[in-house]
Design an enzyme around this catalytic site. Structure first.
Site, PDB file in Angstrom:
ATOM      1  N   ASP A 166       0.733  -1.391  -0.095  1.00 20.59           N
ATOM      2  CA  ASP A 166       0.182   0.033   0.073  1.00 20.59           C
ATOM      3  C   ASP A 166       0.879   1.372  -0.072  1.00 20.59           C
ATOM      4  OD1 ASP A 166       0.779  -0.647   2.620  1.00 20.59           O
ATOM      5  OD2 ASP A 166      -1.055  -1.079   3.410  1.00 20.59           O
ATOM      6  N   ASN A 177      -6.885  -2.883  14.413  1.00 24.22           N
ATOM      7  CA  ASN A 177      -8.374  -3.184  14.116  1.00 24.22           C
ATOM      8  C   ASN A 177      -8.685  -4.244  13.166  1.00 24.22           C
ATOM      9  OD1 ASN A 177      -7.247  -2.259  11.840  1.00 24.22           O
ATOM     10  ND2 ASN A 177      -8.799  -0.487  11.523  1.00 24.22           N
ATOM     11  N   GLU A 223      -9.622  -1.994   5.745  1.00 19.73           N
ATOM     12  CA  GLU A 223      -9.991  -1.408   6.819  1.00 19.73           C
ATOM     13  C   GLU A 223     -11.361  -2.259   6.924  1.00 19.73           C
ATOM     14  OE1 GLU A 223      -8.184  -0.208   8.718  1.00 19.73           O
ATOM     15  OE2 GLU A 223      -7.867   1.959   8.243  1.00 19.73           O
TER      16      GLU A 223
END
Ligand code: PGA
Length: 247
Positions: A69, A138, A145
């Site tokens: 990324d 997370n 995400e």
């Protein structure tokens, strides 16, 4: 699930074992196509990788890399970019052929076209042999995400505040300077790698590690989809392994 789990006494031992694993794969397959992560966790791994390259001559000259990324709107020369992170911590110190380094260009004029270009480059390289991953607090992998749905291929993502906070050190410790969007390999891009090694260290990763390994498959815990992959090796320190049912 097909996941192999290794628990190390500490982050240092984990980093050494992972660097040894990559060096061994590189010896067996000099043309190895590696997927690489950024973040805090891989720093020890890259340190050990550089050491092995220096001391034992790990040979990257025929290897190819694809990073997961990059921040959107951030060019490859900017100090906060993941490209510069990789230069500082790995590329500058090994004998990789610069033409074999593949990176998403965060400053591309047309981000959607840039994502397609990246997918095409991965295909042209014959796919990723070994994808090294971290995991976000997370449960994200790459920058996928937690959400109501996930995206298969390389795409533009909106970063959660927790993720931006975790990246603040690249931006002078100032979370407001961390870009709000990024480009990331998608879930299928990652899951198509022939083998995956995921590393996690520290107590703050224990909950997402146990959800990834023992929890249900859910888009709210993107890493849980690794349960579907036939060859995943999870490398943990004791603190990150604390929540696991089996160790
Ligand atoms: P960290 O990031 O290593 O900085 O915790 C991991 C990740 O976001 O994949």
């Amino acid at each position: 699930m097909m996941v192999e789990i290794s628990v190390f006494a500490g982050a240092g031992q984990l980093a050494m074992a992972l660097a040894d694993l990559v060096a061994e794969r590189l010896r067996r397959t000099p043309t190895l196509v590696l997927g690489l992560p950024t973040g805090r966790t891989p720093l020890g791994f890259y340190r050990q990788m550089v050491r092995i390259a220096r001391e034992a001559g790990a040979d990257f000259s025929r290897a190819t890399t694809f990073n997961l990324d990059e921040f959107l709107g951030v060019g490859p020369e900017e100090p906060g970019s993941y490209r510069q992170y990789m230069e500082r911590h790995l590329f500058r110190h090994i004998n990789i052929d610069r033409r074999h380094i593949h990176f998403l260009d965060g400053a591309a004029q047309d981000p959607a076209a840039e994502c397609e270009r990246y997918e095409a480059e991965i295909r042209a390289a014959g796919g990723i042999d070994l994808q090294v991953l971290g995991i976000g607090g997370n449960g994200h992998i790459g920058f996928n995400e937690p959400a109501g749905s996930l995206v298969a291929r390389t795409h533009v993502v909106r970063l959660q505040l927790q993720t931006r906070r975790a990246n603040a050190s690249l931006w002078g410790g100032d979370v407001t300077r961390v870009p709000r969007r990024a480009l990331s390999m998608g879930m299928a891009t990652i899951l198509h790698a022939r083998s995956v090694v995921l590393m996690a260290t520290g107590a703050e990763k224990a909950a997402c590690v146990s959800a990834m390994v023992d929890g249900p498959l859910t888009t709210r815990m993107p890493a849980s989809f690794l349960q579907l992959h036939p060859e995943v090796h999870v490398m943990l320190d004791r603190a990150a392994a604390r929540g696991l049912r089996r160790k």
